[in-house]
Write a protein that holds these residues in place. Structure first.
Motif, mmCIF file in Angstrom:
data_model
loop_
_atom_site.group_PDB
_atom_site.id
_atom_site.type_symbol
_atom_site.label_atom_id
_atom_site.label_comp_id
_atom_site.label_asym_id
_atom_site.label_seq_id
_atom_site.Cartn_x
_atom_site.Cartn_y
_atom_site.Cartn_z
ATOM 1 N N ILE A 190 3.029 -3.258 0.308
ATOM 2 C CA ILE A 190 1.599 -3.200 0.659
ATOM 3 C C ILE A 190 1.263 -4.044 1.885
ATOM 4 C CG2 ILE A 190 -0.715 -3.868 -0.126
ATOM 5 C CD1 ILE A 190 0.095 -2.983 -2.947
ATOM 6 N N PHE A 193 -8.010 -11.390 2.847
ATOM 7 C CA PHE A 193 -6.725 -11.895 2.343
ATOM 8 C C PHE A 193 -6.225 -12.921 3.349
ATOM 9 C CE2 PHE A 193 -6.630 -7.939 -0.035
ATOM 10 C CZ PHE A 193 -5.895 -8.226 -1.176
ATOM 11 N N LEU A 231 3.706 6.080 10.090
ATOM 12 C CA LEU A 231 2.979 6.352 11.340
ATOM 13 C C LEU A 231 3.603 5.570 12.490
ATOM 14 C CD1 LEU A 231 -0.743 6.209 10.126
ATOM 15 C CD2 LEU A 231 0.541 8.226 10.860
ATOM 16 N N MET A 245 -1.334 -16.573 8.332
ATOM 17 C CA MET A 245 -2.033 -15.642 9.226
ATOM 18 C C MET A 245 -3.158 -14.934 8.487
ATOM 19 S SD MET A 245 0.746 -12.714 9.534
ATOM 20 C CE MET A 245 0.742 -11.344 8.435
ATOM 21 N N SER A 279 1.254 -0.974 5.077
ATOM 22 C CA SER A 279 1.584 -0.247 3.842
ATOM 23 C C SER A 279 2.423 0.986 4.192
ATOM 24 C CB SER A 279 0.299 0.162 3.129
ATOM 25 O OG SER A 279 -0.559 -0.950 3.041
ATOM 26 N N LYS A 306 -3.605 -11.977 -8.812
ATOM 27 C CA LYS A 306 -2.666 -10.944 -8.344
ATOM 28 C C LYS A 306 -1.743 -10.419 -9.446
ATOM 29 C CE LYS A 306 -1.269 -13.944 -5.314
ATOM 30 N NZ LYS A 306 -0.498 -14.603 -4.256
ATOM 31 N N VAL A 326 4.325 -5.810 -3.732
ATOM 32 C CA VAL A 326 3.584 -6.458 -2.640
ATOM 33 C C VAL A 326 4.276 -6.281 -1.291
ATOM 34 C CG1 VAL A 326 4.579 -8.797 -2.840
ATOM 35 C CG2 VAL A 326 2.276 -8.500 -1.965
ATOM 36 N N GLY A 331 -11.380 -3.627 6.437
ATOM 37 C CA GLY A 331 -10.161 -3.001 6.941
ATOM 38 C C GLY A 331 -9.003 -3.959 7.110
ATOM 39 N N GLY A 332 -7.842 -3.539 6.593
ATOM 40 C CA GLY A 332 -6.627 -4.312 6.784
ATOM 41 C C GLY A 332 -5.706 -3.610 7.767
ATOM 42 N N THR A 333 -5.534 -2.304 7.559
ATOM 43 C CA THR A 333 -4.727 -1.532 8.503
ATOM 44 C C THR A 333 -5.449 -1.463 9.842
ATOM 45 O OG1 THR A 333 -3.955 -0.160 6.667
ATOM 46 C CG2 THR A 333 -3.672 0.726 8.895
ATOM 47 N N GLU A 392 1.621 -6.300 5.399
ATOM 48 C CA GLU A 392 2.289 -6.135 6.695
ATOM 49 C C GLU A 392 2.541 -4.683 7.046
ATOM 50 O OE1 GLU A 392 1.289 -8.740 7.761
ATOM 51 O OE2 GLU A 392 3.031 -9.147 8.984
ATOM 52 N N SER A 438 -3.117 -15.580 2.822
ATOM 53 C CA SER A 438 -2.193 -16.192 1.857
ATOM 54 C C SER A 438 -1.777 -17.582 2.302
ATOM 55 C CB SER A 438 -0.958 -15.301 1.694
ATOM 56 O OG SER A 438 -1.304 -14.127 1.004
ATOM 57 N N ASN A 441 2.376 4.353 4.270
ATOM 58 C CA ASN A 441 2.018 5.397 5.245
ATOM 59 C C ASN A 441 1.966 4.819 6.657
ATOM 60 O OD1 ASN A 441 1.746 7.105 3.113
ATOM 61 N ND2 ASN A 441 -0.484 7.269 3.206
ATOM 62 N N VAL A 442 1.497 3.586 6.732
ATOM 63 C CA VAL A 442 1.347 2.966 8.055
ATOM 64 C C VAL A 442 2.719 2.751 8.696
ATOM 65 C CG1 VAL A 442 0.472 0.907 9.233
ATOM 66 C CG2 VAL A 442 -0.836 1.926 7.358
ATOM 67 N N MET A 462 -5.516 -11.535 9.090
ATOM 68 C CA MET A 462 -5.930 -10.352 9.863
ATOM 69 C C MET A 462 -6.875 -9.478 9.039
ATOM 70 S SD MET A 462 -2.456 -9.169 11.767
ATOM 71 C CE MET A 462 -1.363 -9.096 10.385
ATOM 72 N N THR A 463 -6.546 -9.364 7.724
ATOM 73 C CA THR A 463 -7.247 -8.392 6.882
ATOM 74 C C THR A 463 -8.673 -8.839 6.579
ATOM 75 O OG1 THR A 463 -5.127 -7.927 5.865
ATOM 76 C CG2 THR A 463 -7.079 -7.126 4.709
#
Ligand SMILES: Cc1cc2nc3c(=O)[nH]c(=O)nc-3n(C[C@H](O)[C@H](O)[C@H](O)COP(=O)(O)OP(=O)(O)OC[C@H]3O[C@@H](n4cnc5c(N)ncnc54)[C@H](O)[C@@H]3O)c2cc1C
Length: 545
Positions: A426, A218, A436, A185, A430, A262, A423, A192-194, A428, A220, A432-433, A187-188
């Motif tokens: 971080i 990113f 939230l 997948m 992070s 990494k 990892v 912006g990733g979040t 999927e 992977s 704080n997210v 997305m990032t």
């Protein structure tokens, strides 16, 4: 164990921790799996012996020492855009695909396979994570992608027969020519990733499908056969399935720019990629991209938590094993009071951790038919990911120190486990997210999620009611975000205590609750004030034999 070499005898080194049964040696795992509906101890023990074999540990080292290499061009300057992996990486992929870890929670049509497939898979995933983590990234993404593909039955029906296969096929061929496929997948993006709504990658409708131009910062496992990506379509941010080959059999416009250098996760490749007019199928309606991909993300978050728990388990097993064989000041380390206090406290932490992830997997098993369990999965997945993935690095570091200098060198496994651990926190979502997301769940789906809190509070354990009241009040307050970390951590610890009450002996659940609700320990392990009997019990359960 003594061995004579030219200058001296080698004494007092612990034997390697290998050729072990990762299931039979792990009492908390056995109990958690059984309590959550899986009654296949013999099969899990066979799996545990297989993955605990010395050669598996050896292959894991090879896969991580020999990192994947990007082949951007061939010798004549033609683009190749492929990544070459060490044979050990392919061997692990073949093992995990062969065991069905990429698909065993789905049936042939892509619907949930039903209980107890999530827990049965989680138990195996937990054991695999103890040995090699990099290859689990595409395994996780493949199984999770089916959740998102479910919104687009035509695409699901096309790909599912190949996903369902238990044959790993590493060849760079169009997906329909392969005996089995994997999915990744993207997305990032750089900006912006979040905040994926800020994605700049664009999708233009073309003959019923789409052409995509842009990038991912990113992405992977770039040798996956199909990627779920987000891009801006005319109707807004949308999810797409982008195959490595176009339907006419040509290589699709995915240009692998670079592989990330990494901290850990070395056996796995993480690429930066540009999409040049790349062909893709739409998955879900235009403008519903986040809604669609979230079906995948919940499942990957569960795997992050299980994987971190597995890393913790291997670290603890190595530490307990070593201390049982190493003598310092005429006494086995395992009998030194402070070392006992340390490893017992860590064992208690892991008791809660493994009970928690298996109970969460059970919630995923039951969610399609039970609203309360669906709410449990919704509320607790981000909280559990937050707590376990955040706990893992410090836990592994403490285990490393139990091995002294040997813990710090690369031939041992602890250094790799330690580098691997951050990892999972971080990606999927992070830390704080995740917090939230818990606040959001309690706000938007208030009735259901408050019911989860109330159910946790009913566990007959010290401190639960007070903790639940505090969590509810903190997360409902206008300044919830500022205090969310403390409350979400407390929520996960409550859920771990409640999970232990369902799966472990009452004494273990009580110990966990009394030492952690509210937090009565110091910042490091070994500060939980356990008595001698409790330590003996915990350490005998931690590593049988
Ligand atoms: C090894 C590895 C592999 C990866 N593989 C993939 C992949 O295959 N596909 C893919 O799409 N991505 C992948 N990622 C990317 C990963 O998902 C992102 O890095 C992650 O989502 C964070 O996005 P970001 O890096 O843009 O950081 P940002 O979004 O900029 O976030 C930075 C920090 O700010 C915090 N933060 C964000 N919003 C808030 C807020 N409102 N309040 C408080 N704090 C906030 C976050 O928690 C984070 O700590 C991978 C990352 C790594 C390290």
């Amino acid at each position: 164990m003594a061995s004579r070499i030219a200058t001296h005898e080698v004494l007092n080194q612990s034997p390697p921790y290998e050729d072990v049964d990762l299931f039979a040696s792990d009492t908390p795992l056995q109990e958690a799996v059984r309590a959550n509906g899986v009654d296949e101890a013999a099969a899990l023990s066979e799996f545990g012996r297989h993955w605990g074999a010395a050669d598996m540990f050896h292959q894991a080292r090879l896969a991580n020492q020999n990192e994947p290499k990007l082949e951007t061009f061939d010798a004549k300057g033609f683009r190749r855009d492929i990544v070459e992996f060490h044979p050990a990486y392919h061997a692990f992929m073949a093992e995990s695909v062969g065991a069905g870890l990429h698909v065993m929670t789905w049936n042939r049509a892509g619907s949930p396979a039903g209980p107890p497939s999530e827990v049965a898979r989680a138990a195996r995933y937990y054991m695999v994570a103890q040995v090699e983590n990099g290859h689990m990234c595409p395994i996780t993404m493949t199984r999770a992608s089916v959740g998102a593909l479910n919104v687009e039955p035509k695409v699901l029906a096309r790909l599912m027969p190949k996903i369902f296969s238990r044959q790993y096929d590493a060849r760079f061929l169009p997906w329909w020519e392969k005996s089995g496929i994997t999915l990744g997948m993207g997305m990032t993006e750089k900006q912006g990733g979040t905040d994926v709504r800020a994605n700049s990658t664009r999708a233009e409708p073309a003959g019923g499908d789409y052409r995509i131009t842009g990038h991912k910062w990113f992405m992977s496992a770039p040798m996956c056969d199909v990627f779920l990506v987000l891009a801006q379509a005319p109707g807004g941010l949308t999810c797409f399935a982008m195959p490595r080959f176009t339907p006419d059999g040509n290589v699709n416009g995915l240009r692998l720019q670079r592989l990330k250098d990494k901290l850990g996760n070395r056996s796995n490749a993480s690429s930066e990629v540009e999409f040049v007019d790349a062909f893709a199928w739409r998955v879900g309606e235009e403008g519903r991209g986040v809604r669609t991909i979230i079906e995948m993300v919940q499942l990957t978050r569960l795997d992050c938590a299980i994987a971190s728990a597995g890393l913790m388990r291997m670290a603890l097993a190595q530490a307990v094993h070593h201390t049982r064989h190493r003598t310092v000041f005429q006494k086995r380390l395992a009998d030194q009071p402070m070392m006992r206090a340390l490893t017992a406290d860590m064992a208690l932490e892991l008791e809660g951790t493994v009970a928690l992830v298996m109970r969460l997997a059970r919630a995923f098993d039951l969610a399609p038919r039970d609203r309360n369990e669906a709410a449990r999965a919704r509320l607790l997945t981000p909280a559990v990911k937050y707590w376990i993935c955040k706990t893992a690095p410090a836990f592994i570091y403490e285990a490393m120190e139990c091995l002294g200098g040997n813990g710090y060198v690369e031939e041992g496994m602890l250094a790799r486990l330690y580098r691997e651990a951050p990892v999972n926190a971080i990606w999927e979502g992070s830390g704080n997210v995740m917090c939230l997301d818990v606040v959001r769940a309690l706000g938007r789906e208030a009735d259901e999620t408050r019911g989860v809190l109330a159910a946790l509070a009913c566990a007959d354990l010290p401190g639960m009611r007070d903790a639940a009241a505090l969590v509810a009040a903190t997360l409902a307050a206008p300044d919830a975000e500022s205090h969310a970390r403390a409350a979400v951590e407390q929520l996960a610890v409550m859920a771990a205590a409640a999970a232990l009450a369902e799966s472990a002996p009452a004494q273990i659940a009580e110990l966990f609750a009394t030492t952690r609700l509210p937090r009565r320990r110091g910042a490091t392990y070994g500060t939980a004030h356990l008595d001698g009997d409790a330590m003996s019990l915990l350490l005998s359960r931690a590593l049988a034999g």
